[in-house]
Design a protein around this motif. Structure first.
Motif, mmCIF file in Angstrom:
data_model
loop_
_atom_site.group_PDB
_atom_site.id
_atom_site.type_symbol
_atom_site.label_atom_id
_atom_site.label_comp_id
_atom_site.label_asym_id
_atom_site.label_seq_id
_atom_site.Cartn_x
_atom_site.Cartn_y
_atom_site.Cartn_z
ATOM 1 N N ARG A 95 41.343 28.491 34.142
ATOM 2 C CA ARG A 95 42.008 28.803 32.874
ATOM 3 C C ARG A 95 43.320 29.550 33.042
ATOM 4 O O ARG A 95 43.882 30.041 32.071
ATOM 5 N N ASP A 96 43.794 29.671 34.278
ATOM 6 C CA ASP A 96 45.076 30.324 34.504
ATOM 7 C C ASP A 96 45.817 29.542 35.596
ATOM 8 O O ASP A 96 45.413 28.424 35.942
ATOM 9 N N ASN A 97 46.872 30.123 36.127
ATOM 10 C CA ASN A 97 47.683 29.417 37.127
ATOM 11 C C ASN A 97 47.347 29.824 38.557
ATOM 12 O O ASN A 97 48.178 29.713 39.453
ATOM 13 N N SER A 98 46.113 30.274 38.776
ATOM 14 C CA SER A 98 45.747 30.809 40.090
ATOM 15 C C SER A 98 45.494 29.732 41.141
ATOM 16 O O SER A 98 45.463 30.028 42.333
ATOM 17 N N TRP A 99 45.327 28.489 40.709
ATOM 18 C CA TRP A 99 45.084 27.394 41.660
ATOM 19 C C TRP A 99 46.302 26.478 41.644
ATOM 20 O O TRP A 99 46.560 25.777 40.671
ATOM 21 N N LEU A 139 44.840 29.080 46.557
ATOM 22 C CA LEU A 139 44.003 29.814 45.620
ATOM 23 C C LEU A 139 44.357 31.288 45.676
ATOM 24 O O LEU A 139 44.193 31.950 46.701
ATOM 25 N N ALA A 140 44.854 31.806 44.568
ATOM 26 C CA ALA A 140 45.343 33.183 44.499
ATOM 27 C C ALA A 140 44.189 34.179 44.497
ATOM 28 O O ALA A 140 43.040 33.835 44.212
ATOM 29 N N PRO A 141 44.474 35.439 44.820
ATOM 30 C CA PRO A 141 43.450 36.480 44.723
ATOM 31 C C PRO A 141 42.859 36.548 43.320
ATOM 32 O O PRO A 141 43.552 36.357 42.315
ATOM 33 N N GLY A 142 41.557 36.811 43.266
ATOM 34 C CA GLY A 142 40.889 36.956 41.978
ATOM 35 C C GLY A 142 40.583 35.657 41.261
ATOM 36 O O GLY A 142 40.230 35.673 40.084
ATOM 37 N N SER A 143 40.684 34.532 41.962
ATOM 38 C CA SER A 143 40.482 33.233 41.319
ATOM 39 C C SER A 143 39.012 32.887 41.189
ATOM 40 O O SER A 143 38.183 33.250 42.028
ATOM 41 N N HIS A 144 38.709 32.122 40.150
ATOM 42 C CA HIS A 144 37.375 31.561 39.977
ATOM 43 C C HIS A 144 37.511 30.156 39.421
ATOM 44 O O HIS A 144 38.071 29.961 38.340
ATOM 45 N N ILE A 145 37.026 29.173 40.166
ATOM 46 C CA ILE A 145 36.928 27.795 39.688
ATOM 47 C C ILE A 145 35.477 27.607 39.266
ATOM 48 O O ILE A 145 34.570 27.692 40.086
ATOM 49 N N VAL A 146 35.262 27.375 37.997
ATOM 50 C CA VAL A 146 33.915 27.431 37.434
ATOM 51 C C VAL A 146 33.080 26.242 37.906
ATOM 52 O O VAL A 146 33.621 25.226 38.376
ATOM 53 N N PRO A 147 31.739 26.335 37.801
ATOM 54 C CA PRO A 147 30.883 25.224 38.243
ATOM 55 C C PRO A 147 31.243 23.914 37.557
ATOM 56 O O PRO A 147 31.459 23.864 36.345
ATOM 57 N N HIS A 148 31.300 22.853 38.343
ATOM 58 C CA HIS A 148 31.667 21.544 37.825
ATOM 59 C C HIS A 148 31.237 20.490 38.838
ATOM 60 O O HIS A 148 30.810 20.807 39.946
ATOM 61 N N ARG A 170 33.242 37.633 49.889
ATOM 62 C CA ARG A 170 34.070 37.651 48.682
ATOM 63 C C ARG A 170 34.902 36.369 48.512
ATOM 64 O O ARG A 170 35.599 36.218 47.521
ATOM 65 N N LEU A 171 34.813 35.471 49.468
ATOM 66 C CA LEU A 171 35.548 34.206 49.422
ATOM 67 C C LEU A 171 34.588 33.107 49.835
ATOM 68 O O LEU A 171 34.196 33.029 50.996
ATOM 69 N N TRP A 172 34.213 32.244 48.888
ATOM 70 C CA TRP A 172 33.191 31.251 49.195
ATOM 71 C C TRP A 172 33.270 30.083 48.217
ATOM 72 O O TRP A 172 33.903 30.161 47.164
ATOM 73 N N GLU A 197 31.327 25.408 42.831
ATOM 74 C CA GLU A 197 32.261 26.380 42.274
ATOM 75 C C GLU A 197 32.887 27.155 43.428
ATOM 76 O O GLU A 197 32.377 27.167 44.547
ATOM 77 N N VAL A 198 34.007 27.811 43.126
ATOM 78 C CA VAL A 198 34.771 28.537 44.143
ATOM 79 C C VAL A 198 35.134 29.915 43.611
ATOM 80 O O VAL A 198 35.508 30.050 42.443
ATOM 81 N N ARG A 199 35.037 30.910 44.495
ATOM 82 C CA ARG A 199 35.498 32.253 44.156
ATOM 83 C C ARG A 199 36.366 32.811 45.282
ATOM 84 O O ARG A 199 36.041 32.660 46.459
ATOM 85 N N ASN A 200 37.462 33.443 44.875
ATOM 86 C CA ASN A 200 38.277 34.237 45.799
ATOM 87 C C ASN A 200 38.403 35.626 45.190
ATOM 88 O O ASN A 200 39.313 35.897 44.405
ATOM 89 N N ASP A 201 37.471 36.498 45.547
ATOM 90 C CA ASP A 201 37.483 37.863 45.034
ATOM 91 C C ASP A 201 38.185 38.824 45.986
ATOM 92 O O ASP A 201 38.057 40.038 45.847
ATOM 93 N N THR A 202 38.924 38.269 46.951
ATOM 94 C CA THR A 202 39.695 39.107 47.866
ATOM 95 C C THR A 202 41.043 39.437 47.236
ATOM 96 O O THR A 202 41.374 38.970 46.145
ATOM 97 N N GLU A 203 41.834 40.206 47.958
ATOM 98 C CA GLU A 203 43.192 40.527 47.513
ATOM 99 C C GLU A 203 44.231 39.688 48.244
ATOM 100 O O GLU A 203 45.422 40.004 48.234
ATOM 101 N N GLU A 204 43.774 38.603 48.870
ATOM 102 C CA GLU A 204 44.654 37.724 49.637
ATOM 103 C C GLU A 204 44.552 36.292 49.133
ATOM 104 O O GLU A 204 43.586 35.922 48.463
ATOM 105 N N THR A 205 45.545 35.493 49.501
ATOM 106 C CA THR A 205 45.589 34.083 49.109
ATOM 107 C C THR A 205 44.871 33.221 50.135
ATOM 108 O O THR A 205 44.967 33.466 51.335
ATOM 109 N N ARG A 206 44.159 32.236 49.653
ATOM 110 C CA ARG A 206 43.546 31.232 50.526
ATOM 111 C C ARG A 206 44.359 29.941 50.456
ATOM 112 O O ARG A 206 44.682 29.456 49.364
#
Length: 260
Positions: A95-99, A139-148, A170-172, A197-206
């Motif tokens: 829902r944002d521009n994090s990906w 994938l920016a820090p704090g990103s969440h791609i919801v289940p799909h 924190r990144l999986w 689904e994907v989460r990047n709860d780190t403070e770094e970019t993947r």
């Protein structure tokens, strides 16, 4: 991703206003996938072993060259398009521009200006049998791609880790019931028709190289997959994504010249 064709341009999705024949195709996807699964020459597991694909080793040996081109492109990160701007059908899952996604090839369509910025990567991925799409996925820090789920088993998805924060808790990515982690210089390969689904709860970019590859099939699954791809390649969804990418290529060129 989303309810569209997996990990490339969002297609055949559940978006209001789509023509009835797209809705019909979406309803038939389970029957088609069952036939494709029975026709598959590889396992139908959620997560696949990279060793069964000979081309993975070849690209893996050159991963640092690929990473160097990705980092040079990432220097102008604000001019790299968010996937939701390329393919509006993806707005449901992020829902944002994090990906952000820097396409080299999308559904067989080469983005020549982008390829000129990553010629070594383009040369290497061109050797992947059945390659359908290839792009740098950021994938920016704090990103969440919801289940799909992806729509079709006609493809599988391969991720080559390029820049991976060393915080696996924190990144999986979850695929089905299995949680997987990226590693720099290594592949993660999966079937995205399983919920993921994907989460990047780190403070770094993947950053990864994402390749969408045709599943090795025998008949009759190969016939269904080929017919689907012919339909998709001519669809308004791909045309829309190509038009959107053209605008972002112009923006990226301006950023390189310091005009943005």
């Amino acid at each position: 991703m989303a309810l569209g064709i997996s990990n490339g341009f969002g297609l055949l999705s559940d978006v209001e206003g789509r023509p009835l024949h797209y809705r019909f195709l979406k309803k038939q996807r389970h029957r088609a996938n069952a036939i494709i699964a029975r026709s598959s020459r590889i396992a139908n597991d959620p997560v696949l072993d990279p060793a069964q694909f000979p081309w993975t080793d070849m690209l893996q040996r050159h991963w640092k060259e690929i990473r160097a081109e990705a980092l040079a492109i990432y220097a102008h990160r604000a001019a790299i398009p968010p996937l939701r701007e390329i393919s509006p059908d993806h707005r449901r899952i992020v829902r944002d521009n994090s990906w952000r996604s820097f396409f080299l090839i999308g559904y067989g369509h080469r983005q020549e200006e982008n390829i000129a910025r990553a010629p070594r990567t383009a040369e290497l991925v061109s050797q992947v049998p059945g390659l359908n799409s290839a792009f740098f996925s950021i994938l920016a820090p704090g990103s969440h791609i919801v289940p799909h789920r992806g729509v079709t088993k006609a493809f599988f998805t391969a991720h080559l880790g390029l820049v991976v924060p060393a915080q696996p808790d924190r990144l999986w990515m979850r695929v089905g019931d299995e949680r997987v982690h990226w590693e720099e210089g290594h592949w993660t390969i999966f079937d995205d028709t399983y919920e993921h689904e994907v989460r990047n709860d780190t403070e770094e970019t993947r950053i990864i190289l994402l390749c969408q590859v045709k599943r090795p099939l025998c008949a009759p699954g190969s016939w269904i997959a080929a017919a689907l791809m012919r339909y998709v390649e001519c669809s308004p969804f791909v045309r829309e994504a190509k038009d959107n990418l053209a605008g972002w290529e112009t923006a990226y060129a301006k950023a390189e010249r310091g005009e943005l």
